[in-house]
Design an enzyme around this catalytic site. Structure first.
Site, PDB file in Angstrom:
ATOM      1  N   TYR A  29     -16.775 -13.981   5.635  1.00  0.00           N
ATOM      2  CA  TYR A  29     -16.119 -14.256   6.517  1.00  0.00           C
ATOM      3  C   TYR A  29     -14.703 -14.782   6.236  1.00  0.00           C
ATOM      4  CZ  TYR A  29     -14.347 -14.090  11.689  1.00  0.00           C
ATOM      5  OH  TYR A  29     -13.740 -13.944  12.798  1.00  0.00           O
ATOM      6  N   PHE A  39       9.619   5.159  13.075  1.00  0.00           N
ATOM      7  CA  PHE A  39       8.229   6.030  13.079  1.00  0.00           C
ATOM      8  C   PHE A  39       7.822   6.050  14.551  1.00  0.00           C
ATOM      9  CE2 PHE A  39       3.846   6.883  12.464  1.00  0.00           C
ATOM     10  CZ  PHE A  39       3.983   8.380  12.039  1.00  0.00           C
ATOM     11  N   ASP A  40       7.122   7.141  15.029  1.00  0.00           N
ATOM     12  CA  ASP A  40       6.469   7.109  16.470  1.00  0.00           C
ATOM     13  C   ASP A  40       6.015   5.881  16.809  1.00  0.00           C
ATOM     14  OD1 ASP A  40       4.567   7.958  14.842  1.00  0.00           O
ATOM     15  OD2 ASP A  40       4.090   9.687  16.228  1.00  0.00           O
ATOM     16  N   ASP A  76       9.841  -1.346   7.010  1.00  0.00           N
ATOM     17  CA  ASP A  76       8.504  -0.684   7.134  1.00  0.00           C
ATOM     18  C   ASP A  76       8.235   0.028   5.839  1.00  0.00           C
ATOM     19  OD1 ASP A  76       6.690   1.239   7.609  1.00  0.00           O
ATOM     20  OD2 ASP A  76       7.390   2.110   9.480  1.00  0.00           O
ATOM     21  N   ALA A  92       5.718   1.646   4.313  1.00  0.00           N
ATOM     22  CA  ALA A  92       4.542   2.596   3.906  1.00  0.00           C
ATOM     23  C   ALA A  92       4.692   3.397   2.677  1.00  0.00           C
ATOM     24  CB  ALA A  92       4.421   3.586   5.275  1.00  0.00           C
ATOM     25  N   LYS A 137      -0.599   5.003   2.638  1.00  0.00           N
ATOM     26  CA  LYS A 137       0.362   6.030   1.961  1.00  0.00           C
ATOM     27  C   LYS A 137       0.223   5.697   0.556  1.00  0.00           C
ATOM     28  CE  LYS A 137       1.607   6.384   6.432  1.00  0.00           C
ATOM     29  NZ  LYS A 137       1.024   5.617   7.745  1.00  0.00           N
ATOM     30  N   HIS A 145       2.029  13.993  21.430  1.00  0.00           N
ATOM     31  CA  HIS A 145       1.355  15.014  20.585  1.00  0.00           C
ATOM     32  C   HIS A 145      -0.227  14.910  19.930  1.00  0.00           C
ATOM     33  CE1 HIS A 145       2.866  11.617  18.044  1.00  0.00           C
ATOM     34  NE2 HIS A 145       2.106  12.203  17.216  1.00  0.00           N
TER      35      HIS A 145
HETATM   36  N1  F0G Z   1       5.544   3.677   9.561  1.00  0.00           N
HETATM   37  C1  F0G Z   1       5.417   4.826   8.880  1.00  0.00           C
HETATM   38  C2  F0G Z   1       6.692   5.033   8.267  1.00  0.00           C
HETATM   39  C3  F0G Z   1       4.562   5.817   8.973  1.00  0.00           C
HETATM   40  O1  F0G Z   1       4.678   6.900   8.459  1.00  0.00           O
HETATM   41  C4  F0G Z   1       3.105   5.497   9.763  1.00  0.00           C
HETATM   42  C5  F0G Z   1       2.378   6.337   9.733  1.00  0.00           C
HETATM   43  C6  F0G Z   1       3.285   4.214  10.526  1.00  0.00           C
HETATM   44  C7  F0G Z   1       4.374   3.262   9.848  1.00  0.00           C
HETATM   45  C8  F0G Z   1       1.914   3.751  11.037  1.00  0.00           C
HETATM   46  O2  F0G Z   1       0.931   3.552  10.055  1.00  0.00           O
HETATM   47  O3  F0G Z   1      -0.915   5.385  10.566  1.00  0.00           O
HETATM   48  O4  F0G Z   1      -1.322   3.013   9.258  1.00  0.00           O
HETATM   49  O5  F0G Z   1      -1.034   3.066  11.761  1.00  0.00           O
HETATM   50  N2  F0G Z   1       2.284   7.491   9.298  1.00  0.00           N
HETATM   51  C9  F0G Z   1       1.438   8.625   9.318  1.00  0.00           C
HETATM   52  C10 F0G Z   1       2.106  10.100   9.152  1.00  0.00           C
HETATM   53  C11 F0G Z   1       0.337   8.659  10.725  1.00  0.00           C
HETATM   54  O6  F0G Z   1       1.215  10.939   9.207  1.00  0.00           O
HETATM   55  O7  F0G Z   1       3.121  10.006   8.836  1.00  0.00           O
HETATM   56  P1  F0G Z   1      -0.549   3.700  10.215  1.00  0.00           P
END
Ligand code: F0G
Length: 458
Positions: free
Chosen positions: A72, A124-125, A215, A217, A258, A450
């Site tokens: 843990y 990002f969304d 960010d 990713a 990613k 979506h």
């Molecule tokens: N930031 C970016 C630039 C992303 O592309 C994503 C996720 C996230 C944050 C959120 O990360 O999914 O681990 O919670 N992108 C995926 C996509 C879902 O299909 O582009 P997560």
């Protein structure tokens, strides 16, 4: 003869994928209310819905999983990950979380208050969702060139520094939570951000006393583009470029699904110990104790290894080349694709592909559904559906982009699969005039609609 470049790996394990008929797919997508997220994965032949969490782990990652320490607190896996993050990103403090949006949730809980603004480059969304959920506002300062889908610019993901400075100058400092720059910029097509631009953001952050987060990713793909496109970086190692990119930020949010090539995981990196301490409280509430934060020990081990593999230049070359191979095939068929090609995906311009379908009828969704019916290919709509409604007026927001994204999972498909996808897109292109009507929304959620929206054909 110069030997052709190949993938720097061979395949040890395979997974079958299912072929189906057009009639079956027509029925399945109807049953799924024309929402590709509602399909069963076994109904999909080539899954380009996302490159997130869909990569193939290596033998080294799988063996690292066997050595996972599931204690843990204070697990060796946590320290393995800490070492990898420290070496690769340069950040001394980090919090593990279960994925990227969890990193946003924890960090934003510390930094965003109601009425704030968060400038960035096409958030990002989920990032935007976490900002708007806190009754704050994401201000898009993306460079205008990003919205021109054909002209070549090496760094279409860049922040427009004048737009950013305007925001910083014209708002009280205490209203600006932080600046967030996404590398590569997923929303505008997996387009990179230059080192010069990151430096510029740092300068403005210092000038106005605002925190700057990345960010990250797709940080490794961004580093590859800097090496191949930005003057002065051709002879630098990816490792050095990564360290330099991150050196300009106060911290990072990371979806490890990613470029770190794991199926689940993420983290937040911090320069500052005090901010790390504050975020730790939220990490414990939302994710888990600070030495695992939503991840099993084995997953932290796989992530530590994946971070090194993700910045391997031979791997990155094959990765970027494969995506570009797919883009080139489609371009040769005359299909309107976003250029330059993104790092993780090819984006088809649905407005140009289906000009007869008005935005109110969701042309990118229409195209995505047609690709599924044609070839069992699952892409994603990056357009009006994804843009959600304006939180105040509840009207549809019509973004300047209406794309279908074909995101290529890492180390999963071969170039034969790319040929298949390009041919299927071509078949739809050949019969595009017969596609006359779009969709109407039957049911939708108030935010991030979506994922669950239900549609019907007009
Ligand atoms: N930031 C970016 C630039 C992303 O592309 C994503 C996720 C996230 C944050 C959120 O990360 O999914 O681990 O919670 N992108 C995926 C996509 C879902 O299909 O582009 P997560």
């Amino acid at each position: 003869m110069v030997l052709p470049f190949t993938e720097p790996f061979k395949i040890k394990m395979v997974e079958s994928i299912n072929k189906s008929t057009k009639e079956e797919r027509e029925q399945w997508i109807r049953d799924a209310s024309f929402n590709l997220f509602k399909l069963k994965s076994e109904q999909v032949f080539i899954d380009f819905l996302t490159d997130s969490g869909t990569g193939a782990m290596s033998d080294r990652q799988w063996s690292a999983m066997m050595l996972g320490d599931e204690s843990y607190a204070g697990a060796t896996s946590y320290y393995n990950l800490k070492k990898a993050i420290n070496e690769i990103t340069g950040f001394s403090y980090f919090l593990p979380v279960h994925q990227g949006r969890a990193a946003e949730n924890v960090l934003f809980s510390v930094l965003i208050k109601e009425g704030d603004i968060v400038p960035g480059n096409s958030h990002f969304d989920t990032t935007k969702g976490h900002i708007e959920f806190r009754k704050a506002r994401a201000v898009d300062c993306t460079a205008d060139i990003a919205f021109d889908s054909t002209s070549f610019h090496p760094f279409k993901g860049n922040v427009d520094l004048d737009k950013l400075e305007n925001v910083l100058r014209n708002n009280p400092k205490e209203k600006i939570s932080f600046i967030i720059v996404t590398i590569t910029n997923n929303t505008v097509g997996g387009q990179p951000v230059s080192m010069e631009n990151l430096k510029g953001v740092r300068r403005l952050a210092d000038k106005y006393g605002i925190l700057f987060f990345i960010d990250s990713a797709r940080f490794a793909e961004n580093a590859w583009f800097i090496r191949t496109r930005e003057e002065g970086y051709a002879d630098k190692m990816i490792k050095e470029i990564v360290r330099e990119m991150f050196s300009y930020a106060d911290g990072i949010t990371m979806s490890s699904k990613k470029d770190a090539i794991v199926n689940m995981g993420g983290f937040i990196g911090f320069k500052d110990e005090e901010l790390y301490q504050k975020a730790s409280v939220y990490n414990i509430i939302y994710e888990g104790f600070i030495t695992y934060g939503g991840m099993a020990g084995r997953d932290m081990n796989a992530l530590a290894q994946g971070l090194y593999e993700g910045i391997d230049p031979e791997y990155l070359r094959s990765r970027i080349s494969q995506v570009s191979y797919l883009g080139t095939r489609m371009k040769d068929y005359g299909i309107p694709v976003l250029e330059p090609f993104g790092g993780h995906a090819i984006f088809i311009d649905a407005r140009k592909f289906l000009p007869q379908i008005p935005l109110e009828e969701y042309p990118a969704q229409v195209l995505a559904v047609e690709l599924f019916i044609e070839g069992g290919i699952r892409g994603a709509e990056i357009g009006t559906l994804m843009a959600d409604r304006d939180p105040k007026t509840r009207e549809n927001r019509f973004p300047s982009r209406e794309f279908v994204r074909l995101a290529v999972p890492r180390r999963v498909y071969t170039n034969n699969h790319m040929d298949y996808v390009a041919a299927a897109v071509k078949n739809v292109f050949d019969r595009k005039a017969s596609i006359r009507k779009g969709f109407r929304i039957k049911k939708e959620a108030p935010i991030l609609r979506h994922f669950t929206v239900e549609l019907e054909r007009l």
